[in-house]
Scaffold this motif. Structure first.
Motif, PDB file in Angstrom:
ATOM      1  N   THR A 107       0.810  -1.224   0.000  1.00 53.01           N
ATOM      2  CA  THR A 107       0.000   0.000   0.000  1.00 53.01           C
ATOM      3  C   THR A 107       0.839   1.269   0.000  1.00 53.01           C
ATOM      4  N   TYR A 116      -3.746   3.359  -1.808  1.00 50.54           N
ATOM      5  CA  TYR A 116      -3.871   2.504  -2.989  1.00 50.54           C
ATOM      6  C   TYR A 116      -3.000   1.285  -2.744  1.00 50.54           C
ATOM      7  N   ARG A 121      -6.753  -5.770  -5.669  1.00 42.84           N
ATOM      8  CA  ARG A 121      -6.231  -4.450  -5.336  1.00 42.84           C
ATOM      9  C   ARG A 121      -7.244  -3.748  -4.441  1.00 42.84           C
ATOM     10  N   TYR A 134      -8.431   0.413  -2.893  1.00 48.37           N
ATOM     11  CA  TYR A 134      -8.203   1.851  -2.748  1.00 48.37           C
ATOM     12  C   TYR A 134      -9.255   2.432  -1.807  1.00 48.37           C
TER      13      TYR A 134
END
Length: 387
Positions: free
Chosen positions: A154, A171, A183, A185
């Motif tokens: 991250t 992110y 992933r 965010y």
């Protein structure tokens, strides 16, 4: 000999100013207590359990002054179980946090395993993310306000304090050839002015829990699924010795396959009732929390919480809408600045529509296991020491 002494003295003279520009702090929390659960698969349960008011941990954090307001910063934080000495967070050595970065008057950028924006900004408005801890989490910690998972790989930005306003985001890379495979965010912010605290945050993760090396690893996710979306807002207001708060969070889980709070014997998919044989396509949770805390004396406070959770359970054959009621209570007394003792209690009732799955049974985060019925209660007496 005299030459060696002079050289040593000269070295120390040059070393002292350099050391003055650096700092490393060792810190930690040891939280231990006795839990009683009225129903664990049909039986009573007494157990010593670690890390409820706060997760037991030790860590190192530090900074190096690089000049012109720029600093190098780092933090390594280990979570552990007091009763067994084992590592928590899936057996990771620094499972709570592990990052390095740069801090300046324009904000801080860090890289590593870190907290997301829900935890940083929104969680402090909840009872569990502020004074109550694990036992007062929302059902299955579905919105991660109790930090069930951290985010790996991250990059995080955190702003400085602009007259009470702070904001930031994360992110997290999948570290996979499929760029968006696992992933994450998130973005969030909070504003504090006197007794007022207002916060909001949003998080999205693709395929959380479906890979071991991605943003939310297999042994870290609260729900493994094809997509996780969480957003929410909260407000706290402190007036004199009292603090009152309200929090709303909305969690949308697409194609969930498993849950961290359920064992291999449990199933998210319907195994009885009219939905039996269908495919589970989605879980949605809306959490409405009211909380309050009153400082009776400088050493003693009492806190209470009620959470109403609206659940939507979607399958290939249709959907149902169960409801979950959760009550929490805590009394805490400080024996010193670093040591306190506390009593906690939580009660949960699952009501409304039946899903035909294990989700029909009450399960308070922190209980030893799921209840055999729609109700469950947990009581705890604990001690916490900070260093």
């Amino acid at each position: 000999m005299k030459r060696h002494v002079l050289c040593l003295a000269a070295s120390m003279a040059f070393a002292v100013p350099a050391l003055a520009q650096n700092s490393v702090t060792l810190y930690g929390v040891i939280d231990e207590g006795l839990n009683y659960t009225n129903n664990v698969r049909g039986n009573h349960n007494y157990e010593l359990a670690s890390g409820f008011a706060q997760g037991s941990r030790w860590g190192l954090k530090g900074a190096e002054d690089l000049g012109n307001g720029l600093k190098a910063v780092f933090q390594l934080e280990n979570g552990f179980d007091v009763n067994t000495g084992r590592l928590n967070q899936g057996g990771r050595m620094f499972g709570r946090q592990a990052f390095v970065g740069l801090s300046s008057p324009y904000g801080t950028v860090t890289l590593g395993r870190q907290y997301d924006a829900l935890v940083d900004y929104l969680a402090p408005t909840t009872a569990n993310g502020n004074w109550g801890g694990y036992l007062l989490s929302h059902p299955f910690d579905n919105d991660n306000t109790d930090n069930s998972f951290r985010v790996n790989n991250t990059i995080k930005y955190a702003s400085p304090d602009y007259s009470g306003l702070q904001f930031g985001g994360t992110y997290s890379f999948s570290n996979d050839t499929g760029f968006s495979n696992n992933r994450q965010y998130s973005i969030g912010g909070q504003y504090q002015n006197g007794g007022l605290l207002v916060a909001a945050a949003y998080l999205q993760a693709n395929n959380p829990g479906l890979t071991t090396g991605g943003a939310i690893a297999t042994n870290d996710a609260n729900f493994a699924s094809s997509r996780l979306r969480v957003f929410g807002g909260g407000i706290n207001y402190t007036f004199g010795p009292a603090t009152a708060g309200f929090v709303y969070t909305n969690t949308n889980i697409t194609n969930p396959t498993s849950g961290a709070y359920l064992t291999a014997a449990d199933s998210l998919v319907p195994i009885t009732g009219p939905l039996a044989g269908s495919t589970l396509t989605g879980l949605k949770f809306q959490n409405f929390e009211v909380n309050g805390k009153y400082q009776l004396t400088p050493a003693l406070y009492v806190g209470a919480q009620y959470v109403y959770t609206m659940e939507k359970y979607d399958t290939s054959l249709g959907g149902v809408k169960p409801k979950i009621h959760t009550f929490g209570l805590m009394v805490d007394y400080n024996l010193s600045k670093r040591t306190d003792v506390y009593i906690q209690g939580a009660f949960q009732k699952v009501a409304g529509d039946s899903t035909g799955s294990s989700l029909d049974h009450a399960y308070i985060p922190g209980a030893d296991d799921v209840s055999s019925t729609s109700k469950q209660a947990v009581a705890r007496v604990g001690i916490r020491h900070k260093f």
